[in-house]
Design a protein around this motif. Structure first.
Motif, PDB file in Angstrom:
ATOM      1  N   ASP A  82       1.914  15.622  39.584  1.00 38.80           N
ATOM      2  CA  ASP A  82       1.456  14.389  40.230  1.00 38.80           C
ATOM      3  C   ASP A  82       2.095  13.170  39.595  1.00 38.80           C
ATOM      4  N   GLN A  83       2.251  13.183  38.272  1.00 39.49           N
ATOM      5  CA  GLN A  83       2.870  12.056  37.575  1.00 39.49           C
ATOM      6  C   GLN A  83       4.339  11.928  37.940  1.00 39.49           C
ATOM      7  N   ALA A 129       4.598  10.497  41.405  1.00 36.59           N
ATOM      8  CA  ALA A 129       4.340   9.059  41.378  1.00 36.59           C
ATOM      9  C   ALA A 129       5.548   8.306  40.846  1.00 36.59           C
ATOM     10  N   TYR A 184       8.193   8.211  43.560  1.00 37.18           N
ATOM     11  CA  TYR A 184       7.795   7.282  44.615  1.00 37.18           C
ATOM     12  C   TYR A 184       8.064   5.844  44.190  1.00 37.18           C
TER      13      TYR A 184
END
Length: 65
Positions: free
Chosen positions: A33-34, A37, A40
């Motif tokens: 998830d990190q 992110a 992104y």
């Protein structure tokens, strides 16, 4: 901003995923998830740039009629 995010990802990866104590319990976001992110946010920064990135041009040498 990138340096702080890089440092945050590094610190989260070095620490435990879940911590439990008298005052409560804490769990960090997963590394995938990190990384998502970070990608992104990097793509948002790249989209803000005024450069063209990749340009296509047709080159015609002189006398090639």
């Amino acid at each position: 901003m990138s340096d702080t995010l890089d440092n945050a990802i590094k610190n989260n990866a070095e620490g435990p995923k879940r911590a439990k104590g008298d005052s409560g319990e804490m769990e960090q976001h997963s590394l995938t998830d990190q990384i998502a992110a970070d990608r992104y946010l990097a793509s948002k920064q790249a989209a803000k740039k005024k450069t063209f990135g990749l340009m296509r041009a047709k080159m015609i040498p002189p006398g090639a009629d």
